[in-house]
Design an enzyme around this catalytic site. Structure first.
Site, PDB file in Angstrom:
ATOM      1  N   ALA A 111     -35.209   2.420 -34.045  1.00 32.78           N
ATOM      2  CA  ALA A 111     -34.760   1.434 -35.043  1.00 32.78           C
ATOM      3  C   ALA A 111     -35.945   0.531 -35.314  1.00 32.78           C
ATOM      4  O   ALA A 111     -36.852   0.414 -34.490  1.00 32.78           O
ATOM      5  CB  ALA A 111     -33.601   0.634 -34.466  1.00 32.78           C
TER       6      ALA A 111
ATOM      7  N   GLU B 220     -31.769   9.535 -31.459  1.00 37.71           N
ATOM      8  CA  GLU B 220     -30.341   9.482 -31.816  1.00 37.71           C
ATOM      9  C   GLU B 220     -30.108  10.096 -33.195  1.00 37.71           C
ATOM     10  O   GLU B 220     -29.125  10.797 -33.412  1.00 37.71           O
ATOM     11  CB  GLU B 220     -29.852   8.037 -31.768  1.00 37.71           C
TER      12      GLU B 220
ATOM     13  N   GLY C  83     -33.523   5.156 -31.562  1.00 38.68           N
ATOM     14  CA  GLY C  83     -32.780   5.562 -32.756  1.00 38.68           C
ATOM     15  C   GLY C  83     -33.357   6.811 -33.391  1.00 38.68           C
ATOM     16  O   GLY C  83     -32.672   7.514 -34.131  1.00 38.68           O
TER      17      GLY C  83
ATOM     18  N   GLU D 271     -34.513   2.130 -25.045  1.00 36.46           N
ATOM     19  CA  GLU D 271     -33.848   0.862 -25.367  1.00 36.46           C
ATOM     20  C   GLU D 271     -33.706  -0.058 -24.152  1.00 36.46           C
ATOM     21  O   GLU D 271     -33.796  -1.265 -24.275  1.00 36.46           O
ATOM     22  CB  GLU D 271     -32.477   1.112 -25.975  1.00 36.46           C
TER      23      GLU D 271
HETATM   24  N1  T1G Z   1     -39.965  -0.970 -34.838  1.00 35.37           N
HETATM   25  C1  T1G Z   1     -40.886  -1.672 -35.540  1.00 35.37           C
HETATM   26  N2  T1G Z   1     -42.226  -1.571 -35.358  1.00 35.37           N
HETATM   27  C2  T1G Z   1     -42.646  -0.729 -34.394  1.00 35.37           C
HETATM   28  C3  T1G Z   1     -41.748   0.037 -33.597  1.00 35.37           C
HETATM   29  C4  T1G Z   1     -40.350  -0.114 -33.868  1.00 35.37           C
HETATM   30  N3  T1G Z   1     -39.442   0.578 -33.186  1.00 35.37           N
HETATM   31  N4  T1G Z   1     -42.490   0.770 -32.722  1.00 35.37           N
HETATM   32  C5  T1G Z   1     -43.779   0.477 -32.966  1.00 35.37           C
HETATM   33  N5  T1G Z   1     -43.875  -0.412 -33.958  1.00 35.37           N
HETATM   34  C6  T1G Z   1     -45.118  -0.959 -34.523  1.00 35.37           C
HETATM   35  C7  T1G Z   1     -45.926  -1.700 -33.471  1.00 35.37           C
HETATM   36  O1  T1G Z   1     -45.470  -3.053 -33.362  1.00 35.37           O
HETATM   37  C8  T1G Z   1     -47.316  -1.599 -34.050  1.00 35.37           C
HETATM   38  O2  T1G Z   1     -47.374  -2.543 -35.107  1.00 35.37           O
HETATM   39  C9  T1G Z   1     -47.340  -0.224 -34.707  1.00 35.37           C
HETATM   40  O3  T1G Z   1     -45.948   0.134 -34.910  1.00 35.37           O
HETATM   41  C10 T1G Z   1     -47.975   0.828 -33.835  1.00 35.37           C
HETATM   42  O4  T1G Z   1     -47.305   0.742 -32.564  1.00 35.37           O
HETATM   43  C11 T1G Z   1     -30.134   1.794 -32.200  1.00 35.37           C
HETATM   44  C12 T1G Z   1     -31.663  -0.182 -31.347  1.00 35.37           C
HETATM   45  C13 T1G Z   1     -43.892   4.590 -30.832  1.00 35.37           C
HETATM   46  C14 T1G Z   1     -44.879   4.976 -28.558  1.00 35.37           C
HETATM   47  O5  T1G Z   1     -38.606   1.113 -28.250  1.00 35.37           O
HETATM   48  O6  T1G Z   1     -42.994   2.643 -27.853  1.00 35.37           O
HETATM   49  O7  T1G Z   1     -33.924   2.351 -31.526  1.00 35.37           O
HETATM   50  O8  T1G Z   1     -49.255  -3.932 -34.181  1.00 35.37           O
HETATM   51  O9  T1G Z   1     -49.353  -0.040 -31.327  1.00 35.37           O
HETATM   52  O10 T1G Z   1     -49.490   2.727 -28.975  1.00 35.37           O
HETATM   53  O11 T1G Z   1     -30.557   2.780 -30.142  1.00 35.37           O
HETATM   54  O12 T1G Z   1     -44.945   1.887 -30.618  1.00 35.37           O
HETATM   55  O13 T1G Z   1     -49.720  -2.072 -35.810  1.00 35.37           O
HETATM   56  O14 T1G Z   1     -48.495  -4.156 -36.567  1.00 35.37           O
HETATM   57  O15 T1G Z   1     -47.239   0.675 -30.107  1.00 35.37           O
HETATM   58  O16 T1G Z   1     -49.283   4.656 -30.674  1.00 35.37           O
HETATM   59  C15 T1G Z   1     -36.445   2.004 -29.659  1.00 35.37           C
HETATM   60  C16 T1G Z   1     -41.151   1.321 -29.473  1.00 35.37           C
HETATM   61  C17 T1G Z   1     -36.186   0.851 -30.578  1.00 35.37           C
HETATM   62  C18 T1G Z   1     -40.180   2.480 -29.366  1.00 35.37           C
HETATM   63  C19 T1G Z   1     -46.318   4.264 -30.473  1.00 35.37           C
HETATM   64  N6  T1G Z   1     -37.796   2.464 -29.836  1.00 35.37           N
HETATM   65  N7  T1G Z   1     -42.468   1.770 -29.881  1.00 35.37           N
HETATM   66  O17 T1G Z   1     -47.255   3.656 -29.608  1.00 35.37           O
HETATM   67  O18 T1G Z   1     -48.653   2.384 -31.311  1.00 35.37           O
HETATM   68  S1  T1G Z   1     -34.572   0.172 -30.317  1.00 35.37           S
HETATM   69  C20 T1G Z   1     -38.803   1.943 -29.096  1.00 35.37           C
HETATM   70  C21 T1G Z   1     -43.309   2.374 -28.978  1.00 35.37           C
HETATM   71  C22 T1G Z   1     -33.532   1.372 -30.952  1.00 35.37           C
HETATM   72  C23 T1G Z   1     -31.229   2.243 -31.236  1.00 35.37           C
HETATM   73  C24 T1G Z   1     -32.064   1.112 -30.738  1.00 35.37           C
HETATM   74  C25 T1G Z   1     -44.693   2.676 -29.481  1.00 35.37           C
HETATM   75  C26 T1G Z   1     -44.926   4.146 -29.826  1.00 35.37           C
HETATM   76  P1  T1G Z   1     -48.805  -3.229 -35.452  1.00 35.37           P
HETATM   77  P2  T1G Z   1     -48.159   0.866 -31.239  1.00 35.37           P
HETATM   78  P3  T1G Z   1     -48.760   3.406 -30.107  1.00 35.37           P
END
Ligand code: T1G
Length: 694
Positions: A64, A106, A103, A126
């Site tokens: 998400a 999912e 997400g 999450e």
């Molecule tokens: N939403 C918004 N921005 C995100 C994002 C996300 N989920 N994930 C990464 N970014 C942005 C990050 O801030 C950075 O921004 C850029 O993308 C590159 O990320 C309903 C509610 C995917 C493994 O927890 O683990 O789904 O600094 O530097 O090292 O159940 O990002 O460039 O402006 O980290 O290559 C669940 C979180 C969400 C994954 C990539 N998903 N992201 O790593 O790049 S909750 C997560 C990561 C959810 C549902 C629930 C990592 C990555 P900027 P990065 P990276």
């Protein structure tokens, strides 16, 4: 509206949906609406017998869009989109590349089949954000992979490689190729029946009460402060029942987690670790670092060398004696073997890393390296001597760094004709494990040298935080201040063990006395001696008890005795401690009083926050979030609290000012209201406000 994030392509009797929302295809409302619109378009066209859904760019949906959290929910929500995908009449196959997380996975589980490319990974992280898979993940993952696998995935938040995901049943096939080609082939296979499809919600989860009970007990023990892990277990347990009821149960639990302070803290930590890369020098061109020199084969030098070797960098280790060199090489070898044992690297990668280690007693061996890190004893005279030599030996453009943990980098740089190439790279012990790297910027440090420090940190998979020059930079300066509070509490009546337990109840893995015993009480002892000459007369001295311990040779774990006694794996009370405490209280004329755990935490945290505010005020840290990341990555600050200044906002500046003014009645020298905090209290500001736009 911006360019279309979701496009449809018709190829004969199949349709392809492509999601393109850089950088990680986060499933924001535009993506979610785009998917729904694409399904409607395909239905209206009437030609497709199967649909391939894939993403452009470097990864499938990574979750998400976390930036939407905390704002009013935007329809359609992710749970709804996953259900729409599942209920779609035309079968849909999702093609996963990069990391399908949260997400994202999912969404793929809402589709009717999943194909992954070999390098793909999937995960439900999450829980690391203090929430839980809220778009059907806790109901679909058990149906596809079983309860045990689902619990492991959801509670660890780990990224599972494609082949393991295939084994678990999360994906149905592994195909190599570009996502669009794999999606086209998979959709065609669905049409001809060589790729089976099913609705995940129609599957059933085999109950496994034993796994549920064991896991629930384990998370209650491991995460006593967190609420989402237990709710994750409850949701997985609910997946053995009716699907729709399970989805409703999951939604309710998700909504209990999302607004919690601990989710806000964990999300602040997630974005904070990325925000700290936003430095004034971010546009400067970092110099290429293809080889590293490390001077000093002690704990720090060996740890730094290990970290560089693990990042694939050749290292030349320098020690004054062959014996010291051999010891350093042995420590590095042991560190690498440990990394293999912990599954952090393969035996082959360990051998390749070790092959890149050169050891020498001649500093001239550093003539051609791109960057040198000095990690010798914390004595300015020794460092000055080394940097004078390095200036004569190292090639033009080499970056010269000191791993000093508090000494003046400007003074060190002044020993060279190239102060613009000198900076501090302050690693934290053990340097091959701790994430934090303070990049200490001298008055004359060139922007590209700062950028080089940050690039090196990224290569070493560390979190770099920019620090200005002062005694202790960011972390140790603040640590030095609030540890005095711990010593005052003990002198005034609290017991070290009570202080430790109170702070462990707040969420620290270990209280300050247990940490001191682990690091070695002699470090603090030497610091107090170093600062004795300049300690202001009006400063209350809190080191008497700790001095007595060190003067008895009781320096913590390494001497099996410090604040505690260590016998094998047991930590026991030090029977000699109480007498020392009583003697020092008597010597100071103190009548001890009782402290509540709450007051201990309040004083300790208020001290930490006040010095942290001054570090921001003085420009030593760029923003409050930089201080938060230092403490989360280097000082074991409880991650769900988000860091000292994120936590400060949960108390509020006015309350903090009130506390400091009350404490100042006892000790006006130690307890001073930082100007920044007073201004915040007056205009209702917060540290979060300060983070914005900087
Ligand atoms: N939403 C918004 N921005 C995100 C994002 C996300 N989920 N994930 C990464 N970014 C942005 C990050 O801030 C950075 O921004 C850029 O993308 C590159 O990320 C309903 C509610 C995917 C493994 O927890 O683990 O789904 O600094 O530097 O090292 O159940 O990002 O460039 O402006 O980290 O290559 C669940 C979180 C969400 C994954 C990539 N998903 N992201 O790593 O790049 S909750 C997560 C990561 C959810 C549902 C629930 C990592 C990555 P900027 P990065 P990276």
């Amino acid at each position: 509206m911006g360019e279309n994030k979701v496009t449809v392509e018709f190829v004969e009797d199949v349709a392809l949906i492509c999601i393109n929302n850089p950088p990680v295809n986060a499933s924001g409302v535009v993506v979610r609406q785009g998917i729904v619109d694409a399904l409607d378009e395909i239905k209206a066209a009437g030609s497709a017998k199967a649909i391939g859904l894939y993403c452009a760019g470097r990864t499938f949906i990574a979750g998400a869009d976390i930036t939407e959290f905390g704002k009013p929910p935007l329809e359609p929500g992710l749970p709804e989109v996953c259900n729409i995908l599942e209920d779609n009449e035309i079968p849909i196959v999702a093609v996963i590349h990069g990391t399908a997380l949260g997400g994202g996975l999912e969404t793929a589980m809402g589709c009717h089949a999943r194909v992954a490319v070999p390098t793909a990974k999937v995960g439900l992280p999450e829980v690391l954000l203090g929430i839980l898979p809220g778009a059907g993940g806790t109901q679909r993952a058990p149906r596809l992979a079983g309860i045990s696998n689902a619990l492991d995935l959801i509670l660890s938040g780990r990224h599972v490689p494609a082949k393991d995901a295939l084994e678990m049943g999360l994906v149905d096939r592994i195909d190599d190729g570009e996502p669009r080609e794999v999606a086209l082939a998979a959709a065609k296979d669905v049409v001809v029946g060589t790729l089976a499809t099913r609705r995940t919600g129609e599957l059933t989860t085999t109950p496994d009460d034993a796994a549920i009970e064991t896991t629930m007990a384990a998370v209650q023990k491991k995460h006593p402060h967190l609420i989402s892990p237990q709710k994750c277990v409850e949701c997985v347990a609910a997946s053995t029942g009716d699907f729709k009821e399970g989805l409703a149960f999951e939604r309710a639990r998700f909504m209990e987690c999302l607004p919690s302070p601990q989710s806000k803290g964990l999300i602040h930590a997630f974005f904070g670790e990325r925000a700290v890369a936003n430095i004034p020098e971010r546009k400067a061109q970092a110099r290429d670092i293809a080889s590293v020199g490390v001077i000093g084969g002690g704990t720090m030098g060996s740890g730094i060398s290990t970290s560089a070797l693990m990042a694939g960098l050749p290292v030349t280790l320098i020690e004054v004696s062959q014996e010291g060199l051999d010891r350093g090489v042995a420590t590095i070898t042991g560190n690498l073997d440990g990394a293999v044992k912990r599954g952090k690297m393969s035996p082959e990668k360990r051998d390749a890393a070790l092959a890149k280690l050169t050891a020498s007693t001649e500093m001239e061996s550093l003539a051609e390296v791109d960057l040198v890190i000095e990690a010798v004893f914390e004595k300015m005279e020794i460092k000055k001597e080394i940097f004078t030599k390095l200036d004569a030996i190292c090639k033009d453009g080499a970056v010269l760094a000191s791993n000093t943990s508090y000494l003046d980098v400007n003074e060190i740089a002044a020993m060279t004709r190239r102060p613009q190439d000198v900076l501090g790279l302050h690693f934290f012990s053990p340097a091959h494990i701790m994430k934090l790297l303070e990049v200490v910027v001298g008055e004359k440090t060139a922007p590209e040298v700062v950028a080089t420090g940050f690039a090196l940190a990224k290569k070493m998979r560390k979190v770099a935080v920019r620090a200005g020059v002062c005694d202790g930079f960011i972390g140790n300066r603040i640590l030095g201040h609030y540890l005095k509070t711990a010593s005052y509490l003990v002198l005034d009546g609290a017991h070290p063990d009570q202080v430790d337990k109170a702070l462990e109840g707040f969420g620290f893995a270990m209280g300050p006395h247990r940490v001191g015993d682990l690091a070695g009480l002699d470090i603090g002892y030497m610091t107090r001696k170093r600062l004795a000459a300049t300690r202001p007369a009006e400063e209350r001295y809190g080191g008497a008890i700790a001095d007595r311990l060190s003067e008895n040779g009781w320096n913590g774990r390494k001497t099996s005795k410090g604040y505690y006694v260590y016998e094998g794996r047991d930590t026991l009370e030090n029977p000699d401690l109480n007498a020392i405490i009583d003697e020092e209280r008597a010597r100071a004329g103190i009548t001890p009083r009782v402290f509540s755990d709450e007051e201990i935490v309040e004083r300790y945290m208020t001290a930490m926050i006040s010095e942290a505010a001054r570090v921001v005020e003085d420009g030593i840290a760029l923003r409050p979030v930089d201080v938060d990341v230092v403490f989360l990555s280097g000082y074991g600050f409880p991650r769900f609290r988000g860091g000292p200044l994120h936590y400060a906002d949960t108390i509020g500046a006015a309350e903090l000012v009130k506390r400091i003014e009350a404490y100042a009645q006892e000790d006006a020298h130690y307890w001073k209201v930082p100007a920044l905090l007073r201004k915040m209290a007056e205009d209702g500001g917060s540290f979060a406000d300060l983070n914005k736009g900087k």
